[in-house]
Design an enzyme around this catalytic site. Structure first.
Site, PDB file in Angstrom:
ATOM      1  N   SER B  46      42.172  36.472  33.610  1.00 30.19           N
ATOM      2  CA  SER B  46      41.254  37.266  34.413  1.00 30.19           C
ATOM      3  C   SER B  46      40.062  36.371  34.701  1.00 30.19           C
ATOM      4  CB  SER B  46      40.823  38.508  33.636  1.00 30.19           C
ATOM      5  OG  SER B  46      40.050  39.333  34.485  1.00 30.19           O
ATOM      6  N   GLU B  47      39.759  36.143  35.993  1.00 27.07           N
ATOM      7  CA  GLU B  47      38.832  35.056  36.323  1.00 27.07           C
ATOM      8  C   GLU B  47      37.384  35.308  35.909  1.00 27.07           C
ATOM      9  OE1 GLU B  47      40.694  36.695  38.554  1.00 27.07           O
ATOM     10  OE2 GLU B  47      39.600  37.090  40.420  1.00 27.07           O
ATOM     11  N   ASN B  48      37.031  36.536  35.536  1.00 26.96           N
ATOM     12  CA  ASN B  48      35.680  36.733  35.010  1.00 26.96           C
ATOM     13  C   ASN B  48      35.503  36.029  33.669  1.00 26.96           C
ATOM     14  OD1 ASN B  48      37.581  38.820  34.438  1.00 26.96           O
ATOM     15  ND2 ASN B  48      35.991  40.115  33.612  1.00 26.96           N
ATOM     16  N   SER B  88      36.197  29.462  33.219  1.00 25.40           N
ATOM     17  CA  SER B  88      37.330  30.127  33.852  1.00 25.40           C
ATOM     18  C   SER B  88      37.719  29.433  35.158  1.00 25.40           C
ATOM     19  CB  SER B  88      36.952  31.587  34.127  1.00 25.40           C
ATOM     20  OG  SER B  88      38.005  32.245  34.766  1.00 25.40           O
TER      21      SER B  88
END
Lengths: 246, 213
Positions: B46-48, B88
């Site tokens: 999840s890119e957060n 990330s």
């Protein structure tokens, strides 16, 4: 006596009683403010309210989002204090939408990773860097491009702010911070990129209580710290599964 | 006849490989999370700032500090790890994520993707899409074949502002699957959805493509 306890004298000076006093003397019209958070996750709730109450206007606000309806940086936006926004995503924010469509607010869209890296670079004293992200798109318009090893890259510049506002889970009087789960997001980079960085924490602990190997943000980046209060931690999309399911 | 949303996601899931780190976009790509084959180890990013995304929490166990890039509440797994958004996107830009599956508004026969803005309409922002397509070695787009008005979304050239130039490797629509060469040597139809004829897909596609069924 104080000669024997120089650390104590130094660290107590970072602690402020509340968000308003922590912002005192730092806010002015036209300043640039960064705030941590992804959506409403990990936003400095107390400091944002204090920023609104400061009344400082014509602000340039840098962050992944600008809050969403009724929450977070939306409060500052709704109070007509924001002139320009640098963000990667501004959905679920009707006031921003209407002002943007009327040309009343400037929005510079940054790819999320480029925004994160611009802030990291700014805090690390790197004026610019090259990235593949956005090459051949609107994002690259007007920017220097350069080829490395046969691939094209876009030059992006580092970002800093007059004041950086971050939220951590735990912090100590020396300004050392530990974040919790995905509430970390943009906070660690933003903590490094403010001329003055203010942290609010859910739990302010004595120096020595945080394991040194597990600190995410070293206290050198944090100039002021407060014990936050009344956390709402609003959830934008509450998704669940039925009990008993996998 | 054509594929429904679940069948499109199931086709995208065939691109998963054991050991892959994968980023899934919002919409149909999210459904791929439920279609990881038994016994295959796939780690979702999840890119957060999280690797090892788990399922939605049980009601009453939601944690405001634990959300995915779509801002939905999720859970962690024993292998989960959290990091900053800079780390990330270092993973993403640095080519460490194996596969990105995302939605699209338009794809061109050269592999260009448009999925973030329509001029004159409200722009919400590109989020992490531009970084994902620029950095992930394999990019799969899952989208409807045509606009509601019937215009083909798989085009000679995208008319909408681009998210990335020459970035799409595979396009999955409800009608079939196209392989695209990023270097511009063209698109190839490699599969037809059940009940879809070659004539139908040709009639509904603006892009040039060769047929390799």
């Amino acid at each position: 006596m104080f000669v024997l306890q120089p650390l104590e004298a130094f660290v107590t000076s970072k602690i402020y009683p509340d968000a308003a006093s922590a912002l005192k003397g730092l806010t002015r019209d036209g300043m640039t403010v960064m705030a941590g958070g992804f959506g409403l996750c990990g936003i400095p709730e107390n400091l944002i309210v204090a920023l609104r109450d400061s009344g400082a206007k014509d602000l340039t606000v840098i962050g992944n989002n600008v809050g969403c309806d009724e929450h977070g940086m939306w409060l500052v936006l709704a109070n007509n204090q924001i002139k320009k926004v640098l963000a990667s995503y501004v959905g679920e924010n009707k006031i921003l939408e209407s002002r943007y469509m009327k040309g009343e607010i400037e929005v510079e869209f940054n790819p999320q990773g480029t925004l994160a890296e611009r802030i990291r670079a700014g805090g690390a004293g790197i004026p610019a860097f090259y990235t593949r992200t956005g090459y051949g798109t609107k994002v690259a318009e007007g920017k220097e491009t350069r080829q490395f090893n046969g691939e094209w890259y876009v030059m992006e510049t580092g970002l800093t702010a007059d004041v950086a506002l971050v939220k951590a889970w735990k912090g100590d009087a020396a300004g050392n911070l530990i974040y919790r789960k995905t509430a970390r997001n943009f906070n660690p980079m933003i903590a490094t990129a403010g001329k003055v960085t203010i942290a609010e924490v859910e739990e302010l602990v004595p120096v020595g209580a945080l394991p040194p190997d597990q600190i995410h943000t070293p206290g050198i980046f944090v100039k002021r710290i407060i014990q936050g209060k009344d956390y709402v931690k609003h959830i934008e999309r509450r998704t669940t599964r039925p009990r008993g399911s996998k | 006849m054509a594929w429904n949303r679940d069948q499109m996601a199931a086709r995208a899931a065939k691109e998963l490989r054991d050991g892959f780190y994968v980023n899934l976009g919002i919409g149909i790509p999210t459904l791929v999370a439920n279609m990881i084959p038994e016994g295959m180890e796939v780690t979702l990013q999840s890119e957060n700032g999280m690797l090892g995304m788990g399922a939605f929490p049980y009601e009453g166990e939601e944690d405001a500090d634990l959300i995915n890039a779509g801002k939905q509440t999720i859970t962690e797994l024993p292998k989960s790890v959290y990091f900053s958004s800079a780390d990330s996107f270092g993973m993403i830009r640095g080519g460490h994520i194996n596969l990105s599956i995302l939605g699209g508004m338009q794809v061109s026969e050269k592999g260009d993707l448009a999925n973030w803005m329509v001029p004159g309409k409200m722009i919400k922002g590109m989020g992490g899409a531009m970084d994902l397509v620029a950095g992930v070695p394999k990019v799969v787009v899952v989208m409807d074949h045509c606009e509601k008005g019937g215009d083909s979304k798989f085009k000679k050239d995208c008319s909408l502002p681009l998210t990335g130039k020459g970035v799409v490797d595979l396009l999955i629509t409800e009608l079939g699957v196209f392989e695209i060469d990023r270097k511009g040597s063209g698109a190839k139809l490699i599969e037809l959805a059940e009940g879809v004829t070659l004539d139908e897909i040709k009639a509904k596609t603006e892009a040039n493509f060769t047929v390799a069924l």
